[in-house]
Scaffold this motif. Structure first.
Motif, PDB file in Angstrom:
ATOM      1  N   THR A  64      32.393  39.244  50.822  1.00 45.45           N
ATOM      2  CA  THR A  64      31.434  38.786  51.827  1.00 45.45           C
ATOM      3  C   THR A  64      31.861  37.466  52.447  1.00 45.45           C
ATOM      4  OG1 THR A  64      30.051  37.543  50.260  1.00 45.45           O
ATOM      5  CG2 THR A  64      29.584  39.894  50.528  1.00 45.45           C
ATOM      6  N   ARG A  65      32.928  36.878  51.925  1.00 49.20           N
ATOM      7  CA  ARG A  65      33.421  35.596  52.439  1.00 49.20           C
ATOM      8  C   ARG A  65      34.893  35.713  52.835  1.00 49.20           C
ATOM      9  NH1 ARG A  65      33.695  31.786  48.574  1.00 49.20           N
ATOM     10  NH2 ARG A  65      33.819  30.159  50.160  1.00 49.20           N
ATOM     11  N   GLY A  66      35.193  36.779  53.588  1.00 49.07           N
ATOM     12  CA  GLY A  66      36.555  36.939  54.076  1.00 49.07           C
ATOM     13  C   GLY A  66      37.580  37.120  52.984  1.00 49.07           C
ATOM     14  N   ALA A  67      37.205  37.762  51.880  1.00 46.62           N
ATOM     15  CA  ALA A  67      38.090  37.980  50.732  1.00 46.62           C
ATOM     16  C   ALA A  67      38.578  36.659  50.145  1.00 46.62           C
ATOM     17  CB  ALA A  67      39.276  38.867  51.104  1.00 46.62           C
ATOM     18  N   ALA A  68      37.666  35.676  50.098  1.00 48.43           N
ATOM     19  CA  ALA A  68      37.993  34.404  49.450  1.00 48.43           C
ATOM     20  C   ALA A  68      38.373  34.663  48.003  1.00 48.43           C
ATOM     21  CB  ALA A  68      36.794  33.458  49.524  1.00 48.43           C
ATOM     22  N   ARG A  69      39.410  33.960  47.537  1.00 46.07           N
ATOM     23  CA  ARG A  69      39.998  34.257  46.236  1.00 46.07           C
ATOM     24  C   ARG A  69      39.788  33.109  45.268  1.00 46.07           C
ATOM     25  NH1 ARG A  69      45.802  33.483  45.685  1.00 46.07           N
ATOM     26  NH2 ARG A  69      45.927  34.013  47.893  1.00 46.07           N
ATOM     27  N   THR A  70      39.261  33.441  44.056  1.00 44.82           N
ATOM     28  CA  THR A  70      39.166  32.514  42.938  1.00 44.82           C
ATOM     29  C   THR A  70      40.114  33.007  41.858  1.00 44.82           C
ATOM     30  OG1 THR A  70      36.829  32.153  43.427  1.00 44.82           O
ATOM     31  CG2 THR A  70      37.613  31.426  41.275  1.00 44.82           C
ATOM     32  N   THR A  71      40.773  32.076  41.160  1.00 44.27           N
ATOM     33  CA  THR A  71      41.854  32.475  40.263  1.00 44.27           C
ATOM     34  C   THR A  71      41.687  31.894  38.867  1.00 44.27           C
ATOM     35  OG1 THR A  71      43.418  32.661  42.102  1.00 44.27           O
ATOM     36  CG2 THR A  71      44.364  32.376  39.900  1.00 44.27           C
ATOM     37  N   HIS A  72      41.978  32.730  37.874  1.00 44.50           N
ATOM     38  CA  HIS A  72      42.138  32.263  36.499  1.00 44.50           C
ATOM     39  C   HIS A  72      43.624  32.329  36.172  1.00 44.50           C
ATOM     40  CE1 HIS A  72      41.082  31.531  32.272  1.00 44.50           C
ATOM     41  NE2 HIS A  72      42.120  32.320  32.013  1.00 44.50           N
ATOM     42  N   ARG A  73      44.218  31.191  35.853  1.00 40.18           N
ATOM     43  CA  ARG A  73      45.639  31.135  35.517  1.00 40.18           C
ATOM     44  C   ARG A  73      45.808  31.071  34.012  1.00 40.18           C
ATOM     45  NH1 ARG A  73      49.026  26.828  37.701  1.00 40.18           N
ATOM     46  NH2 ARG A  73      50.631  28.409  38.083  1.00 40.18           N
ATOM     47  N   LEU A  74      46.507  32.046  33.457  1.00 37.15           N
ATOM     48  CA  LEU A  74      46.797  32.015  32.041  1.00 37.15           C
ATOM     49  C   LEU A  74      47.782  30.894  31.745  1.00 37.15           C
ATOM     50  CD1 LEU A  74      45.509  34.869  32.329  1.00 37.15           C
ATOM     51  CD2 LEU A  74      47.091  35.635  30.560  1.00 37.15           C
ATOM     52  N   PRO A  75      47.855  30.410  30.511  1.00 30.26           N
ATOM     53  CA  PRO A  75      48.836  29.376  30.169  1.00 30.26           C
ATOM     54  C   PRO A  75      50.258  29.880  30.383  1.00 30.26           C
ATOM     55  CG  PRO A  75      47.182  29.601  28.438  1.00 30.26           C
ATOM     56  CD  PRO A  75      46.990  30.758  29.362  1.00 30.26           C
ATOM     57  N   ALA A  76      51.178  28.962  30.529  1.00 32.11           N
ATOM     58  CA  ALA A  76      52.586  29.333  30.666  1.00 32.11           C
ATOM     59  C   ALA A  76      53.017  30.165  29.463  1.00 32.11           C
ATOM     60  CB  ALA A  76      53.453  28.087  30.777  1.00 32.11           C
ATOM     61  N   GLY A  77      53.739  31.249  29.735  1.00 34.65           N
ATOM     62  CA  GLY A  77      54.186  32.130  28.664  1.00 34.65           C
ATOM     63  C   GLY A  77      53.176  33.181  28.264  1.00 34.65           C
ATOM     64  N   HIS A  78      52.022  33.229  28.936  1.00 38.79           N
ATOM     65  CA  HIS A  78      51.001  34.227  28.650  1.00 38.79           C
ATOM     66  C   HIS A  78      50.904  35.185  29.841  1.00 38.79           C
ATOM     67  CE1 HIS A  78      48.663  32.051  25.271  1.00 38.79           C
ATOM     68  NE2 HIS A  78      49.796  31.379  25.488  1.00 38.79           N
ATOM     69  N   VAL A  79      50.933  36.487  29.550  1.00 37.43           N
ATOM     70  CA  VAL A  79      50.830  37.495  30.613  1.00 37.43           C
ATOM     71  C   VAL A  79      49.759  38.502  30.229  1.00 37.43           C
ATOM     72  CG1 VAL A  79      53.199  37.237  31.411  1.00 37.43           C
ATOM     73  CG2 VAL A  79      52.694  38.850  29.564  1.00 37.43           C
ATOM     74  N   CYS A  80      49.207  39.160  31.238  1.00 39.15           N
ATOM     75  CA  CYS A  80      48.151  40.144  30.984  1.00 39.15           C
ATOM     76  C   CYS A  80      48.273  41.285  31.969  1.00 39.15           C
ATOM     77  CB  CYS A  80      46.771  39.498  31.082  1.00 39.15           C
ATOM     78  SG  CYS A  80      46.257  39.094  32.768  1.00 39.15           S
ATOM     79  N   GLY A  81      47.491  42.316  31.730  1.00 45.67           N
ATOM     80  CA  GLY A  81      47.411  43.459  32.626  1.00 45.67           C
ATOM     81  C   GLY A  81      46.068  43.516  33.304  1.00 45.67           C
ATOM     82  N   GLU A  82      45.568  44.727  33.479  1.00 40.77           N
ATOM     83  CA  GLU A  82      44.309  44.951  34.183  1.00 40.77           C
ATOM     84  C   GLU A  82      43.139  44.257  33.491  1.00 40.77           C
ATOM     85  OE1 GLU A  82      42.603  49.037  35.863  1.00 40.77           O
ATOM     86  OE2 GLU A  82      42.318  48.829  33.698  1.00 40.77           O
ATOM     87  N   ALA A  83      42.217  43.710  34.302  1.00 46.57           N
ATOM     88  CA  ALA A  83      40.993  43.095  33.799  1.00 46.57           C
ATOM     89  C   ALA A  83      39.817  44.010  34.130  1.00 46.57           C
ATOM     90  CB  ALA A  83      40.791  41.722  34.423  1.00 46.57           C
ATOM     91  N   VAL A  84      39.035  44.364  33.110  1.00 49.51           N
ATOM     92  CA  VAL A  84      37.918  45.295  33.259  1.00 49.51           C
ATOM     93  C   VAL A  84      36.608  44.521  33.206  1.00 49.51           C
ATOM     94  CG1 VAL A  84      36.719  47.240  32.193  1.00 49.51           C
ATOM     95  CG2 VAL A  84      39.217  47.214  32.295  1.00 49.51           C
ATOM     96  N   PHE A  85      35.739  44.764  34.176  1.00 44.99           N
ATOM     97  CA  PHE A  85      34.432  44.087  34.228  1.00 44.99           C
ATOM     98  C   PHE A  85      33.451  44.756  33.278  1.00 44.99           C
ATOM     99  CE2 PHE A  85      30.122  43.570  35.793  1.00 44.99           C
ATOM    100  CZ  PHE A  85      30.053  42.199  36.018  1.00 44.99           C
ATOM    101  N   VAL A  86      32.739  43.928  32.500  1.00 43.72           N
ATOM    102  CA  VAL A  86      31.688  44.397  31.595  1.00 43.72           C
ATOM    103  C   VAL A  86      30.426  43.609  31.913  1.00 43.72           C
ATOM    104  CG1 VAL A  86      30.977  44.712  29.208  1.00 43.72           C
ATOM    105  CG2 VAL A  86      33.403  44.891  29.808  1.00 43.72           C
ATOM    106  N   PRO A  87      29.320  44.251  32.257  1.00 41.60           N
ATOM    107  CA  PRO A  87      28.103  43.511  32.627  1.00 41.60           C
ATOM    108  C   PRO A  87      27.525  42.739  31.454  1.00 41.60           C
ATOM    109  CG  PRO A  87      27.634  45.855  32.436  1.00 41.60           C
ATOM    110  CD  PRO A  87      29.125  45.708  32.337  1.00 41.60           C
ATOM    111  N   ARG A  88      26.842  41.627  31.792  1.00 37.52           N
ATOM    112  CA  ARG A  88      26.222  40.797  30.766  1.00 37.52           C
ATOM    113  C   ARG A  88      24.985  41.466  30.172  1.00 37.52           C
ATOM    114  NH1 ARG A  88      27.380  35.474  30.656  1.00 37.52           N
ATOM    115  NH2 ARG A  88      27.946  35.615  32.853  1.00 37.52           N
ATOM    116  N   ARG A  89      24.312  42.298  30.978  1.00 37.96           N
ATOM    117  CA  ARG A  89      23.127  43.045  30.547  1.00 37.96           C
ATOM    118  C   ARG A  89      21.994  42.128  30.101  1.00 37.96           C
ATOM    119  NH1 ARG A  89      24.372  48.335  30.396  1.00 37.96           N
ATOM    120  NH2 ARG A  89      26.542  48.930  30.114  1.00 37.96           N
ATOM    121  N   THR A  90      21.704  41.110  30.892  1.00 38.86           N
ATOM    122  CA  THR A  90      20.590  40.229  30.570  1.00 38.86           C
ATOM    123  C   THR A  90      19.273  40.921  30.917  1.00 38.86           C
ATOM    124  OG1 THR A  90      20.729  39.223  32.757  1.00 38.86           O
ATOM    125  CG2 THR A  90      21.950  38.151  30.990  1.00 38.86           C
TER     126      THR A  90
END
Length: 453
Positions: free
Chosen positions: A363-389
């Motif tokens: 809704t904001r022109g595909a504005a991007r927020t980033t989480h950077r892993l520490p150097a030497g750390h790699v990951c794959g796909e991130a899956v969303f899980v609802p908080r269910r409050t």
């Protein structure tokens, strides 16, 4: 074959892409932070892990499922298990019998994705039948919806959050090339409809809206001569063109919309408003134009297509130029107008400096927020899980957590990262460190209630 720097190994077997050799069930070695108590379920992820230690391509490794069970703020166990298919027992098992002219859809790596639906957990690979697994990840066997499934099944089915139906397709290498399926929330197959396309193309993913399904007929085509020679059976064909097909979810004619030539491994989501179907996904301009080693068409980036139902025309635009893949949205937003999408930074290096997880605000022109892993750390796909409050009847589609398997190069082991989706730039909420390595894989899912047979 593309090789990793300084290793001599092909990229798909180098670094953390290398397979692990054992199936284990272990307790976590350490938890950093606090696992949210509302996360009760199992995070599962599939990926290629060749039993022999070698495979000719990333797609060819035997499927191995990795899982972490979370309950009441604790990590109970980590478990990894192979999917026992004919290719696990004998890597030379043929998919095609020239004597009968038939494909054996039981022959599958089952290495790409997982879906939990109608009380069953299915391991998926687009070239064959799904394989059912128990909650303990033991293999039950191929699953065919009571014999109603006659084609392979895509590795990227969609579950409608409104109806609970499972929507999917299967493509074949001979006519009929494409079949669309719809299964009831209870698992019965309600619809199997052939879709006319001129030839076999590699249709890895598709998209759905509340009323329609969208097929992608793109220029990566099947080549029988290449398959007969024993090589990669897919190639780019400039003469094929590119188009998106829109069909009502309950069937009927398909309307085709011409788009700029490209390939799309994965869609992020689709929705429809005011007679316009909008699809977002990760686009590359070309794929394998010069052969299976040619990835020179560019790295995937987020793109948008708008299909105007009244005029039959399509408009499209890039949304960002960052190299990304594995797009996901909250499961509750599949096929609906949505705000947030989540992706992982993409690299063709065996050992990149680090991984990044991005959150896009559409809704904001595909504005991007980033989480950077520490150097030497790699990951794959991130899956969303609802908080269910309990407080929010209609929670925001960032009111929850992102879960991803990560690799710490200095330790040589893996961990499950739990990130706050609403504050992605913050430190992880929790890291569940494991005493074993979790190799790079493909796609995963969250089972809030483990499937029971």
């Amino acid at each position: 074959m593309t090789t990793a720097h300084n290793t001599g190994l092909p990229l798909h077997l180098a670094g953390n892409n290398a397979p692990v050799t054992e199936e284990v069930t272990v307790e976590p070695a350490e938890v950093i932070g606090a696992i949210p108590e509302e996360l009760n379920g199992v995070y599962l992820r599939n990926g290629p892990n060749p039993r022999t230690g070698w495979s000719p391509h990333f797609f060819a490794g035997d499927g191995m499922v990795h899982a972490v069970a979370l309950e009441g703020g604790r990590a109970r166990w980590y478990r990894n298990r192979y999917v026992r298919t004919p290719l696990y027992e004998n890597p030379a098992t043929p998919r095609f019998d020239p004597a009968t002219g038939r494909f054996d859809h039981r022959v599958s790596t089952a290495n790409t994705h997982l879906v939990a639906h109608a009380g069953r957990l299915l391991a998926l690979e687009e070239g064959g039948f799904p394989y059912e697994l128990t909650p303990d990840l033991d293999t039950v066997g191929p699953y065919t919806f009571g014999g109603a499934l006659r084609t392979p099944m895509t590795a990227h089915p969609k579950i409608c959050p409104r109806t609970g139906e499972l929507l999917f397709f299967g493509y074949r290498l001979r006519p009929p090339y494409l079949t669309y399926y719809r299964a009831a929330p209870t698992g019965e197959l309600l619809q199997a409809e052939q879709v006319t396309v001129p030839r076999a193309t590699m249709m890895h993913d598709f998209a759905v809206t509340e009323n329609h399904v969208i097929f992608m007929d793109l220029p990566v085509v099947f080549d029988l001569a290449m398959a007969t020679a024993g090589g990669m059976p897919w190639r780019w064909d400039d003469g094929h063109g590119a188009r998106f097909g829109v069909m009502r979810r309950d069937g009927g004619p398909v309307r085709w919309f011409e788009v700029e030539p490209c390939y799309v491994w994965h869609t992020m989501n689709a929705s429809e408003t005011g007679g316009v179907v909008t699809v977002t996904g990760c686009r590359v301009p070309t794929l394998w134009r010069g052969g299976p080693e040619d990835l020179g068409g560019g790295l995937p980036a987020l793109h948008e297509w708008r299909l105007h139902l009244a005029t039959g025309t399509a408009t499209e635009r890039p949304l960002d130029d960052a190299p990304i893949e594995y797009p996901r949205v909250a499961d509750a937003e599949v096929g609906r107008p949505y705000r947030y999408g989540y992706v992982t930074g993409f690299s063709l290096e065996a050992e990149p400096e680090r991984s990044e997880i991005h959150k896009y605000d559409l809704t904001r022109g595909a504005a991007r927020t980033t989480h950077r892993l520490p150097a030497g750390h790699v990951c794959g796909e991130a899956v969303f899980v609802p908080r269910r409050t309990e407080a929010a009847e209609t929670p925001a589609d960032d009111d929850g957590y992102l879960l991803a398997f990560c690799h710490d190069r200095s330790r040589g082991t893996g961990y499950l990262a739990v990130l706050d989706a609403a504050d992605l730039s913050a430190r992880p909420v929790a890291e569940v460190h494991l005493p074993v390595r979790v190799p790079t894989g493909f796609h995963g899912t969250w089972a809030a209630t483990p499937p029971q047979r």
